[in-house]
Scaffold this motif. Structure first.
Motif, PDB file in Angstrom:
ATOM      1  N   ALA A  64      -6.908 -10.901 -24.465  1.00  9.60           N
ATOM      2  CA  ALA A  64      -8.140 -10.827 -25.249  1.00  9.60           C
ATOM      3  C   ALA A  64      -8.470  -9.356 -25.465  1.00  9.60           C
ATOM      4  CB  ALA A  64      -9.273 -11.532 -24.530  1.00  9.60           C
ATOM      5  N   TYR A  65      -8.824  -9.011 -26.692  1.00  9.65           N
ATOM      6  CA  TYR A  65      -9.170  -7.643 -27.044  1.00  9.65           C
ATOM      7  C   TYR A  65     -10.673  -7.455 -27.069  1.00  9.65           C
ATOM      8  CZ  TYR A  65      -4.411  -6.520 -28.386  1.00  9.65           C
ATOM      9  OH  TYR A  65      -3.076  -6.275 -28.359  1.00  9.65           O
ATOM     10  N   PRO A  66     -11.161  -6.309 -26.629  1.00 10.91           N
ATOM     11  CA  PRO A  66     -12.586  -6.014 -26.746  1.00 10.91           C
ATOM     12  C   PRO A  66     -12.943  -5.765 -28.210  1.00 10.91           C
ATOM     13  CG  PRO A  66     -11.522  -4.476 -25.230  1.00 10.91           C
ATOM     14  CD  PRO A  66     -10.455  -5.251 -25.916  1.00 10.91           C
ATOM     15  N   MET A  67     -14.044  -6.329 -28.625  1.00  9.17           N
ATOM     16  CA  MET A  67     -14.546  -6.104 -29.974  1.00  9.17           C
ATOM     17  C   MET A  67     -16.051  -5.918 -29.902  1.00  9.17           C
ATOM     18  SD  MET A  67     -12.324  -8.824 -32.205  1.00  9.17           S
ATOM     19  CE  MET A  67     -12.585  -7.985 -33.765  1.00  9.17           C
ATOM     20  N   LYS A  68     -16.573  -5.082 -30.786  1.00  8.81           N
ATOM     21  CA  LYS A  68     -18.007  -4.817 -30.833  1.00  8.81           C
ATOM     22  C   LYS A  68     -18.633  -5.679 -31.923  1.00  8.81           C
ATOM     23  CE  LYS A  68     -21.364  -1.099 -31.030  1.00  8.81           C
ATOM     24  NZ  LYS A  68     -21.536   0.355 -31.130  1.00  8.81           N
ATOM     25  N   VAL A  69     -19.721  -6.365 -31.574  1.00  6.58           N
ATOM     26  CA  VAL A  69     -20.423  -7.201 -32.541  1.00  6.58           C
ATOM     27  C   VAL A  69     -21.155  -6.293 -33.524  1.00  6.58           C
ATOM     28  CG1 VAL A  69     -22.207  -8.952 -32.860  1.00  6.58           C
ATOM     29  CG2 VAL A  69     -20.682  -9.078 -30.864  1.00  6.58           C
ATOM     30  N   ILE A  70     -20.828  -6.442 -34.802  1.00  2.00           N
ATOM     31  CA  ILE A  70     -21.455  -5.657 -35.863  1.00  2.00           C
ATOM     32  C   ILE A  70     -22.685  -6.385 -36.395  1.00  2.00           C
ATOM     33  CG2 ILE A  70     -21.116  -4.644 -38.162  1.00  2.00           C
ATOM     34  CD1 ILE A  70     -19.517  -3.339 -35.864  1.00  2.00           C
ATOM     35  N   SER A  71     -22.540  -7.699 -36.596  1.00  8.41           N
ATOM     36  CA  SER A  71     -23.674  -8.501 -37.057  1.00  8.41           C
ATOM     37  C   SER A  71     -23.442  -9.959 -36.698  1.00  8.41           C
ATOM     38  CB  SER A  71     -23.884  -8.358 -38.566  1.00  8.41           C
ATOM     39  OG  SER A  71     -22.773  -8.882 -39.271  1.00  8.41           O
ATOM     40  N   VAL A  72     -24.528 -10.638 -36.378  1.00  8.22           N
ATOM     41  CA  VAL A  72     -24.474 -12.077 -36.119  1.00  8.22           C
ATOM     42  C   VAL A  72     -24.690 -12.750 -37.466  1.00  8.22           C
ATOM     43  CG1 VAL A  72     -25.522 -13.995 -34.874  1.00  8.22           C
ATOM     44  CG2 VAL A  72     -25.354 -11.745 -33.781  1.00  8.22           C
ATOM     45  N   ASP A 126     -23.393  -5.735 -28.986  1.00  6.26           N
ATOM     46  CA  ASP A 126     -22.749  -6.288 -27.789  1.00  6.26           C
ATOM     47  C   ASP A 126     -21.238  -6.155 -27.899  1.00  6.26           C
ATOM     48  OD1 ASP A 126     -25.164  -7.070 -26.669  1.00  6.26           O
ATOM     49  OD2 ASP A 126     -24.982  -9.168 -27.294  1.00  6.26           O
ATOM     50  N   TRP A 127     -20.582  -6.135 -26.748  1.00  7.93           N
ATOM     51  CA  TRP A 127     -19.126  -6.140 -26.676  1.00  7.93           C
ATOM     52  C   TRP A 127     -18.666  -7.486 -26.149  1.00  7.93           C
ATOM     53  CZ3 TRP A 127     -15.622  -2.450 -28.185  1.00  7.93           C
ATOM     54  CH2 TRP A 127     -16.148  -1.220 -28.567  1.00  7.93           C
ATOM     55  N   GLY A 181      -9.358 -15.173 -32.360  1.00  8.72           N
ATOM     56  CA  GLY A 181     -10.537 -15.311 -33.193  1.00  8.72           C
ATOM     57  C   GLY A 181     -11.738 -15.952 -32.533  1.00  8.72           C
ATOM     58  N   ILE A 182     -11.651 -16.171 -31.224  1.00  2.00           N
ATOM     59  CA  ILE A 182     -12.748 -16.809 -30.489  1.00  2.00           C
ATOM     60  C   ILE A 182     -13.212 -15.869 -29.375  1.00  2.00           C
ATOM     61  CG2 ILE A 182     -13.449 -18.787 -29.077  1.00  2.00           C
ATOM     62  CD1 ILE A 182     -11.166 -20.362 -30.442  1.00  2.00           C
ATOM     63  N   ALA A 183     -14.502 -15.576 -29.355  1.00  2.00           N
ATOM     64  CA  ALA A 183     -15.061 -14.743 -28.285  1.00  2.00           C
ATOM     65  C   ALA A 183     -15.052 -15.529 -26.988  1.00  2.00           C
ATOM     66  CB  ALA A 183     -16.470 -14.306 -28.645  1.00  2.00           C
ATOM     67  N   ARG A 184     -14.563 -14.904 -25.932  1.00  2.00           N
ATOM     68  CA  ARG A 184     -14.426 -15.584 -24.636  1.00  2.00           C
ATOM     69  C   ARG A 184     -15.445 -15.132 -23.609  1.00  2.00           C
ATOM     70  NH1 ARG A 184     -10.895 -19.796 -25.483  1.00  2.00           N
ATOM     71  NH2 ARG A 184      -9.328 -19.069 -26.927  1.00  2.00           N
ATOM     72  N   GLU A 185     -15.821 -13.843 -23.669  1.00  2.00           N
ATOM     73  CA  GLU A 185     -16.690 -13.298 -22.620  1.00  2.00           C
ATOM     74  C   GLU A 185     -17.461 -12.102 -23.169  1.00  2.00           C
ATOM     75  OE1 GLU A 185     -16.137 -11.552 -18.072  1.00  2.00           O
ATOM     76  OE2 GLU A 185     -14.396 -11.665 -19.387  1.00  2.00           O
ATOM     77  N   LYS A 186     -18.721 -11.982 -22.764  1.00  2.00           N
ATOM     78  CA  LYS A 186     -19.507 -10.799 -23.076  1.00  2.00           C
ATOM     79  C   LYS A 186     -19.224  -9.772 -21.976  1.00  2.00           C
ATOM     80  CE  LYS A 186     -24.284  -9.429 -23.906  1.00  2.00           C
ATOM     81  NZ  LYS A 186     -25.666  -9.919 -24.037  1.00  2.00           N
ATOM     82  N   ILE A 187     -18.954  -8.513 -22.372  1.00  2.00           N
ATOM     83  CA  ILE A 187     -18.628  -7.471 -21.403  1.00  2.00           C
ATOM     84  C   ILE A 187     -19.462  -6.227 -21.688  1.00  2.00           C
ATOM     85  CG2 ILE A 187     -16.281  -8.319 -20.982  1.00  2.00           C
ATOM     86  CD1 ILE A 187     -15.249  -6.112 -22.844  1.00  2.00           C
TER      87      ILE A 187
END
Length: 96
Positions: free
Chosen positions: A4-12, A41-42, A48-54
């Motif tokens: 799983a790659y870290p990604m930053k939420v740009i917009s909900v 949030d990260w 393509g599915i978010a697994r965990e907030k970090i």
């Protein structure tokens, strides 16, 4: 093994979706497994599915480790600076 790659939420963008940035590439991510996600949030994302907030710190450590892997694959040996959280400390050993 999953990665799983870290990604930053740009917009909900909906109840279960968000636009996320991974190194300048923005993609829609399914947020069904997470709650209370906000811009900035990260999250870790797999297929393509978010697994965990970090935390941002954890995200940076993962990104640094992935950068180190890329450098090693290209023949670079000087990657210690990308593991600053491990330098100078003894790993905790499991109880025996």
């Amino acid at each position: 093994m999953c990665l799983a790659y870290p990604m930053k939420v740009i917009s909900v963008t909906g109840a279960n979706t968000a636009m996320c940035d991974k190194g300048g590439v923005v993609q829609r991510v399914d947020m069904t497994f997470l709650s209370d996600i906000s811009e900035g949030d990260w999250v870790t994302v797999h297929l393509g599915i978010a697994r965990e907030k970090i935390s941002q710190t954890d995200a940076q450590q993962i990104l640094d480790a992935l950068t180190a892997l890329d450098l090693v694959r290209s023949g670079e040996a000087d990657v210690d600076h990308l593991f600053s959280d491990l330098i100078g400390r003894e790993p905790k050993r499991p109880d025996q």
